[in-house]
Design an enzyme around this catalytic site. Structure first.
Site, mmCIF file in Angstrom:
data_model
loop_
_atom_site.group_PDB
_atom_site.id
_atom_site.type_symbol
_atom_site.label_atom_id
_atom_site.label_comp_id
_atom_site.label_asym_id
_atom_site.label_seq_id
_atom_site.Cartn_x
_atom_site.Cartn_y
_atom_site.Cartn_z
ATOM 1 N N GLY A 152 0.956 -1.098 0.088
ATOM 2 C CA GLY A 152 -0.093 -0.076 -0.071
ATOM 3 C C GLY A 152 0.836 1.113 0.142
ATOM 4 C CD GLN A 184 3.323 5.802 2.449
ATOM 5 O OE1 GLN A 184 2.262 5.044 2.042
ATOM 6 N NE2 GLN A 184 4.334 5.019 2.970
ATOM 7 C CB CYS A 202 5.233 2.178 7.481
ATOM 8 S SG CYS A 202 4.800 3.761 6.431
ATOM 9 C CG LEU A 203 6.601 0.815 1.159
ATOM 10 C CD1 LEU A 203 6.235 1.258 -0.149
ATOM 11 C CD2 LEU A 203 7.684 -0.247 0.933
ATOM 12 C CG HIS A 205 -0.439 0.970 7.465
ATOM 13 N ND1 HIS A 205 0.766 0.767 8.111
ATOM 14 C CD2 HIS A 205 0.150 1.849 6.451
ATOM 15 C CE1 HIS A 205 1.830 1.295 8.030
ATOM 16 N NE2 HIS A 205 1.441 1.890 6.784
ATOM 17 C CD GLU A 206 -0.917 2.132 2.639
ATOM 18 O OE1 GLU A 206 -0.685 3.167 2.667
ATOM 19 O OE2 GLU A 206 -0.124 1.147 3.152
ATOM 20 C CG HIS A 210 0.211 6.776 5.523
ATOM 21 N ND1 HIS A 210 1.637 7.058 6.077
ATOM 22 C CD2 HIS A 210 0.555 5.673 5.208
ATOM 23 C CE1 HIS A 210 2.458 6.061 6.163
ATOM 24 N NE2 HIS A 210 1.765 5.102 5.742
HETATM 25 NI NI NI Z 1 2.759 3.036 5.721
#
Ligand code: NI
Length: 186
Positions: free
Chosen positions: A45, A50, A111-112, A153-154, A157
């Site tokens: 995701g 991000q 998380c990226l 989670h997404e 953000h």
């Molecule tokens: Ni994330």
């Protein structure tokens, strides 16, 4: 085109993102680039903040791996019909509304934007979600499993939250030094 993934400590990750008001070519291109960037980074995701854009736009693909033999495919109720989650992947949506429900469940997240850190996060194990699509249609989803986790989670953000905000206070102490280092070296 691959996009630069913003890292922990970047203020863009902490802002509340604005609703998408117009879906135009530049937004469609951003979504396509976000998918490419997510796949390249082996993520499941990616939210627009991000990649440095504070808009309520998210891409998800929780079905990168083939299901193991004998494993039931994950399903979700999509606009009133039970369907394999794989059918609706990749998911691209704007301006989501989420209603998590069910029971609290611990699961390891990464998380990226938070390099090299994984930690247990407690979240509700089901989600009802309204997910407007880029073509103007709307997906109404009711799901559990990895997709319910990933949606929460997404969408966090979009409001400036990271999974590291949601770990237990004991885990926060453990992570504190690592996170300070990440913020310095981003
Ligand atoms: Ni994330």
């Amino acid at each position: 085109m691959l996009l630069d993934i913003k890292q922990y400590g970047d203020p863009v990750l902490r802002a509340v993102s604005k609703p998408v008001e117009t879906v135009d070519d530049s937004l469609r291109e951003l979504a396509a680039n976000m998918l490419e960037t997510m796949y390249e980074a082996n993520g499941i995701g990616l939210a627009a903040p991000q990649v440095g854009v504070n808009l309520r736009l998210v891409v998800i693909d929780t079905q990168e791996d083939e299901p193991e033999e004998g494993e039931e495919p994950e399903t979700a109720t999509v606009n009133g019909q039970v369907r394999p989650v794989a059918d609706i992947m990749p998911l691209v949506f704007i301006n989501p509304t989420l209603h998590p429900y069910g029971k609290q469940q611990l699961f390891t997240e990464g998380c990226l934007s938070v390099h090299d850190i994984r930690s247990n996060v407690s979240r509700l194990d089901h989600v009802k979600a309204t997910l407007p699509q880029l073509d103007g249609s709307v997906l109404e989803i009711d799901c559990g499993g990895l997709l319910a986790r990933c949606l929460q989670h997404e969408c966090d953000h979009l409001d400036g939250f990271l999974f590291t905000d949601r770990v237990s206070s004991a885990a926060k102490l453990t992570l504190k030094k690592k996170l300070q280092r990440l913020a310095q070296w981003r």
